[in-house]
Scaffold this motif. Structure first.
Motif, PDB file in Angstrom:
ATOM      1  N   GLY A  94       5.775  88.305  15.266  1.00  0.00           N
ATOM      2  CA  GLY A  94       6.278  89.638  14.941  1.00  0.00           C
ATOM      3  C   GLY A  94       7.756  89.565  14.606  1.00  0.00           C
ATOM      4  N   SER A  95       8.533  90.492  15.186  1.00  0.00           N
ATOM      5  CA  SER A  95       9.968  90.477  14.884  1.00  0.00           C
ATOM      6  C   SER A  95      10.760  89.746  15.967  1.00  0.00           C
ATOM      7  CB  SER A  95      10.470  91.911  14.734  1.00  0.00           C
ATOM      8  OG  SER A  95      10.153  92.595  15.932  1.00  0.00           O
ATOM      9  N   ASN A  96      10.074  89.028  16.853  1.00  0.00           N
ATOM     10  CA  ASN A  96      10.791  88.277  17.890  1.00  0.00           C
ATOM     11  C   ASN A  96      11.563  87.117  17.262  1.00  0.00           C
ATOM     12  OD1 ASN A  96       9.893  89.493  20.487  1.00  0.00           O
ATOM     13  ND2 ASN A  96       7.894  89.047  19.590  1.00  0.00           N
ATOM     14  N   PRO A  97      12.639  86.695  17.932  1.00  0.00           N
ATOM     15  CA  PRO A  97      13.372  85.534  17.407  1.00  0.00           C
ATOM     16  C   PRO A  97      12.463  84.306  17.363  1.00  0.00           C
ATOM     17  CG  PRO A  97      14.469  86.475  19.353  1.00  0.00           C
ATOM     18  CD  PRO A  97      13.170  87.198  19.190  1.00  0.00           C
ATOM     19  N   ILE A  98      12.827  83.342  16.539  1.00  0.00           N
ATOM     20  CA  ILE A  98      12.070  82.083  16.506  1.00  0.00           C
ATOM     21  C   ILE A  98      12.361  81.369  17.829  1.00  0.00           C
ATOM     22  CG2 ILE A  98      11.759  79.879  15.305  1.00  0.00           C
ATOM     23  CD1 ILE A  98      12.838  81.381  12.750  1.00  0.00           C
ATOM     24  N   ARG A  99      11.328  81.143  18.603  1.00  0.00           N
ATOM     25  CA  ARG A  99      11.502  80.614  19.967  1.00  0.00           C
ATOM     26  C   ARG A  99      11.701  79.101  19.968  1.00  0.00           C
ATOM     27  NH1 ARG A  99      12.612  85.180  22.637  1.00  0.00           N
ATOM     28  NH2 ARG A  99      10.950  86.726  22.544  1.00  0.00           N
ATOM     29  N   ILE A 100      12.390  78.635  21.002  1.00  0.00           N
ATOM     30  CA  ILE A 100      12.677  77.203  21.161  1.00  0.00           C
ATOM     31  C   ILE A 100      11.841  76.670  22.324  1.00  0.00           C
ATOM     32  CG2 ILE A 100      14.529  75.511  21.636  1.00  0.00           C
ATOM     33  CD1 ILE A 100      14.944  77.185  19.032  1.00  0.00           C
ATOM     34  N   GLN A 101      11.274  75.507  22.158  1.00  0.00           N
ATOM     35  CA  GLN A 101      10.520  74.927  23.272  1.00  0.00           C
ATOM     36  C   GLN A 101      10.536  73.414  23.266  1.00  0.00           C
ATOM     37  OE1 GLN A 101       6.166  74.883  23.090  1.00  0.00           O
ATOM     38  NE2 GLN A 101       6.370  76.383  21.423  1.00  0.00           N
ATOM     39  N   SER A 102      10.115  72.851  24.389  1.00  0.00           N
ATOM     40  CA  SER A 102      10.024  71.394  24.486  1.00  0.00           C
ATOM     41  C   SER A 102       9.010  71.037  25.580  1.00  0.00           C
ATOM     42  CB  SER A 102      11.396  70.807  24.789  1.00  0.00           C
ATOM     43  OG  SER A 102      11.288  69.411  24.865  1.00  0.00           O
ATOM     44  N   MET A 103       8.885  69.735  25.816  1.00  0.00           N
ATOM     45  CA  MET A 103       7.858  69.267  26.738  1.00  0.00           C
ATOM     46  C   MET A 103       8.464  68.285  27.742  1.00  0.00           C
ATOM     47  SD  MET A 103       4.251  67.648  25.610  1.00  0.00           S
ATOM     48  CE  MET A 103       3.046  67.147  26.812  1.00  0.00           C
ATOM     49  N   THR A 104       8.004  68.364  28.978  1.00  0.00           N
ATOM     50  CA  THR A 104       8.521  67.452  30.001  1.00  0.00           C
ATOM     51  C   THR A 104       7.984  66.039  29.763  1.00  0.00           C
ATOM     52  OG1 THR A 104       6.679  68.015  31.435  1.00  0.00           O
ATOM     53  CG2 THR A 104       8.721  69.226  31.788  1.00  0.00           C
ATOM     54  N   THR A 105       8.711  65.053  30.309  1.00  0.00           N
ATOM     55  CA  THR A 105       8.258  63.661  30.168  1.00  0.00           C
ATOM     56  C   THR A 105       7.904  63.058  31.532  1.00  0.00           C
ATOM     57  OG1 THR A 105      10.521  62.878  30.323  1.00  0.00           O
ATOM     58  CG2 THR A 105       9.668  63.232  28.117  1.00  0.00           C
ATOM     59  N   THR A 106       8.080  63.828  32.572  1.00  0.00           N
ATOM     60  CA  THR A 106       7.803  63.327  33.929  1.00  0.00           C
ATOM     61  C   THR A 106       6.298  63.297  34.195  1.00  0.00           C
ATOM     62  OG1 THR A 106       8.092  65.615  34.573  1.00  0.00           O
ATOM     63  CG2 THR A 106       9.938  64.149  35.011  1.00  0.00           C
ATOM     64  N   ASP A 107       5.918  62.595  35.250  1.00  0.00           N
ATOM     65  CA  ASP A 107       4.531  62.627  35.716  1.00  0.00           C
ATOM     66  C   ASP A 107       4.299  64.022  36.306  1.00  0.00           C
ATOM     67  OD1 ASP A 107       2.209  62.435  37.191  1.00  0.00           O
ATOM     68  OD2 ASP A 107       2.635  60.419  37.947  1.00  0.00           O
ATOM     69  N   THR A 108       3.253  64.692  35.888  1.00  0.00           N
ATOM     70  CA  THR A 108       3.019  66.073  36.349  1.00  0.00           C
ATOM     71  C   THR A 108       2.774  66.130  37.852  1.00  0.00           C
ATOM     72  OG1 THR A 108       2.109  66.492  34.171  1.00  0.00           O
ATOM     73  CG2 THR A 108       1.667  68.169  35.818  1.00  0.00           C
ATOM     74  N   MET A 109       2.376  65.018  38.453  1.00  0.00           N
ATOM     75  CA  MET A 109       2.178  65.001  39.906  1.00  0.00           C
ATOM     76  C   MET A 109       3.523  64.875  40.633  1.00  0.00           C
ATOM     77  SD  MET A 109      -0.863  65.654  40.127  1.00  0.00           S
ATOM     78  CE  MET A 109      -1.042  65.615  41.906  1.00  0.00           C
ATOM     79  N   ASP A 110       4.556  64.540  39.902  1.00  0.00           N
ATOM     80  CA  ASP A 110       5.898  64.489  40.490  1.00  0.00           C
ATOM     81  C   ASP A 110       6.491  65.902  40.389  1.00  0.00           C
ATOM     82  OD1 ASP A 110       8.555  64.143  41.088  1.00  0.00           O
ATOM     83  OD2 ASP A 110       8.992  62.796  39.410  1.00  0.00           O
ATOM     84  N   THR A 111       6.171  66.709  41.386  1.00  0.00           N
ATOM     85  CA  THR A 111       6.524  68.133  41.319  1.00  0.00           C
ATOM     86  C   THR A 111       8.030  68.325  41.190  1.00  0.00           C
ATOM     87  OG1 THR A 111       4.649  68.563  42.738  1.00  0.00           O
ATOM     88  CG2 THR A 111       6.226  70.365  42.490  1.00  0.00           C
TER      89      THR A 111
END
Ligand code: SF4
Length: 682
Positions: free
Chosen positions: A37-54
């Protein structure tokens, strides 16, 4: 798709090919950060850690959010990681971080169904959600194909129902490297196959009245990626859909290469007005990605408003000129524009040429040509050409006091060129008027500076045309890429096959000092920011034209930056658009919680021994998820297959499976040598 269909669709994937206009998509709810819609273009990324390492994942997510990420994606390879997303989310919220979380799913519908109850969005890959990839070629009848779709529907619909119930969004994220055997068998390894792969899932969602969707079409090849997104929009529009687009180039690599490759793909689509969220995938720490994505996106913040002001100043001349354009150009296929070969050096089938301005360098010192890729040896008084040696240097009105290498052409302003005693390898640069009025043009090569609007001028009609003429197309417009693209469309309409060097000038804002940093620290930050901006902006502006087959040469002017940076940026853009190969290409993934070795370290190790293998493409993947598919685009692959284990690929064929990572690089070099592709470093 047949030619008639392509013609019908041309230009309909965006609002305008010749003026910036954002393509408005449907708004999608993702926690409390809506997209589209008219929302700003959002910024995102992804973690590189082991997901079990909370704690590790929480800490890394916080660094990413502080760097500008509005969504954080975390891999969930199995149910236990999916369950742990609840703990990660809880700890983030307790610490005051509310960015929506996205679960990244490959192969495991059961993990997706758990994650969809916890996080704000799930990403599924239609190539491996319920399909398989063994590189089998299967000839399906229509009935069999339909039966396969029915099977996928049975596996996929439970997830859709959970997303509906929990208000969870979903990204249908197609990856060029992981198209299923079913899609590959019917559509091949094509942008159309990528689009259809997502469309099948999107149609299933709509059957279930679920519309909270975001779509992506990633590839490590920016050209394929651009074509796939364009075709996706076209197809969506034809079916009455307008879901937001998540833009990204996969496995872009690191450093300069990663930034340039990302900008060519993402920037080209942003110029088209497409894109609602951006993820730049770099083989670096994830918090390094957001600033790059922000720099790419910021250029389009309020661009439409700024353009209105600019057009009003020009009395709408631009608007009127652009509305008359009816391009005969196919944006879904690469085809280099037909041009003649001038002086057997530029245009035609020649690789795009590189021009840099050295007029302000010390023209008394032969070593100044090192920056242009000609390494001077004072001992031998001789030059050695590097892989990235420019083709032309522009010297304006300055005369060097030493002899230039024989294969480097010098460009002078017309008035200075006229006075040269020896004109061998020296060529004039004219203004349009000068060229029309000149009575002593070069018999070899004449470069004429021109602005896009000049093509509509009376003077343009007076141009004496012959095969020595080359245009240098300049623009200082905010809408510069579209402006230059409209010039190429008009050249095509007029059937003019004059070669064109695309020129862009960059002058960046002056340094703003950061409190708490010393002057020298501030200078380092500033210079690195200038370099990044040059890489991103020029890769967008020039790359967007090169991926469409426009341009016989490029010329980047950036007086604040050293010539060697400009040279390497120019060759980086040509490499990323695959229009001129001058170095080894590394298709390395950004790493994530699935990664089986240190991506950054391994990429550096492989680069240190193979960076001289010009033209070779080496894939470096932390795991097999996108492995074999992306290997199809790479010549060789180095893929994590278990802790301390690596599988080596030749093309898409695994040739050494599960070998120890200790000697995997030597083994890889052995395979390259066996194939006759190894070169010893001199
Ligand atoms: S290829 Fe790399 S980024 Fe992609 S899932 Fe595997 S480890 Fe993660």
């Amino acid at each position: 798709m047949n030619t008639d269909a392509v013609k019908l669709l041309q230009g309909r994937y965006c609002n305008s090919l010749t003026e910036y206009s954002r393509f408005v998509t449907r708004e999608v709810t993702i926690g409390d950060v809506p997209m589209g819609g008219s929302n700003p273009i959002r910024i995102q990324s992804m973690t590189t850690t082991d997901t079990m390492d909370t704690i590790g994942t929480v800490e890394q997510s916080i660094r990413m959010i502080n760097a500008g990420c509005e969504y954080v994606r975390i891999t969930a390879p199995s149910i236990k990681e999916a369950q742990n997303l609840a703990e990660i989310k809880k700890q983030l919220r307790q610490r005051g971080y509310t960015a929506p979380l996205v679960a990244d799913i490959h192969f495991t519908p059961n993990a997706a169904e758990v994650a969809a109850r916890i996080v704000e969005k799930v990403r599924v890959n239609p190539g491996n959600y319920a399909d398989k990839k063994k590189f089998d070629q299967i000839d399906y009848t229509d009935l069999e194909y339909q039966a396969e779709l029915e099977r996928i529907y049975q596996k996929f619909s439970p997830l859709v129902k959970i997303c509906k119930e929990y208000g969870t969004a979903m990204r249908i994220g197609t990856n060029h490297g992981s198209l299923s055997d079913r899609i590959m068998s019917r559509y091949g390894d094509t942008p159309q196959g990528m689009v259809e792969s997502a469309m099948e899932f999107m149609r299933m969602c709509e059957t279930l009245n679920y519309y909270n969707l975001v779509i992506s079409m990633k590839s490590s090849n920016p050209q394929v990626m651009v074509q796939a997104y364009r075709l996706l929009v076209e197809t969506m529009v034809a079916e009455g859909m307008n879901y937001p687009l998540h833009l990204g180039v996969t496995e872009a690599g690191d450093g300069e290469d990663g930034r340039i490759k990302s900008a060519v793909g993402i920037g080209t689509l942003l110029e088209d007005g497409l894109g609602d969220t951006v993820r730049v995938s770099l083989t670096e720490e994830p918090e390094a990605e957001a600033p790059v994505a922000i720099a790419l996106v910021e250029r389009y913040t309020s661009r439409s408003e700024k353009l209105k002001v600019e057009n009003q100043k020009l009395n709408n001349v631009v608007e009127e000129a652009q509305s008359s354009i009816n391009p005969q150009h196919n944006p879904y296929e690469y085809k280099k524009r037909d041009t003649y070969e001038a002086n057997a050096f530029i245009g035609g089938h020649m690789v795009p040429r590189v021009v840099i301005d050295l007029s302000k360098s010390n023209l008394k010192d032969p070593a100044m040509l090192n920056d242009a890729g000609y390494m001077y040896s004072p001992l031998l008084d001789k030059y050695n050409m590097a892989e990235q040696s420019v083709d032309f240097v522009y010297l304006a009105n300055q005369l060097p006091s030493f002899t230039f290498p024989a294969n480097l052409k010098q460009l002078y302003n017309y008035s200075t060129w006229q006075k040269l005693a020896n004109k061998v390898n020296c060529h004039p640069v004219f203004s349009l008027k000068e060229y029309i009025d000149a009575d002593d043009r070069s018999s070899a090569l004449n470069l004429v500076r021109i602005k896009p609007a000049d093509i509509d001028s009376e003077d343009f009609g007076l141009l004496p045309l012959n095969n020595t003429l080359v245009f240098v197309l300049e623009t200082d417009a905010l809408n510069g890429m579209s402006d230059q693209r409209s010039f190429f469309f008009k050249m095509e309409d007029l059937e003019l096959n004059v070669p064109v060097i695309i020129k862009r000038d960059y002058l960046f804002e002056s340094e703003s000092l950061e409190v708490g940093k010393s002057e020298s620290e501030n200078l380092v930050t500033y210079n690195s920011q200038l370099t990044t901006n040059l890489q991103l902006f020029s890769a967008t502006d020039l790359g967007a034209l090169l991926v469409d087959g426009f341009g016989d040469g490029i010329w980047i002017d950036a007086p604040q930056l050293p010539a060697n940076i400009i040279t390497s940026t120019a060759f980086g853009i040509l490499q990323a658009t695959r229009s001129r190969i001058s170095k080894t290409e590394y298709i390395s993934c950004p790493s994530c919680g699935r990664t089986l070795f240190d991506l950054m370290e391994t990429t550096q190790m492989i680069r240190s021994r193979t960076s001289h293998l010009k033209g070779l493409k080496i894939g470096i993947m932390g795991c097999i998820v996108n492995g074999p598919g992306e290997m199809a685009d790479a010549d060789y692959g180095y893929v994590g297959s278990g802790p301390g284990k690596v599988t080596l690929y030749r093309g898409k064929e695994a040739v050494k499976k599960n070998i120890s990572s200790v000697n995997a690089l030597d083994e890889l070099i052995g395979i390259i040598t066996e194939d006759g592709n190894w070169i010893e470093i001199e």
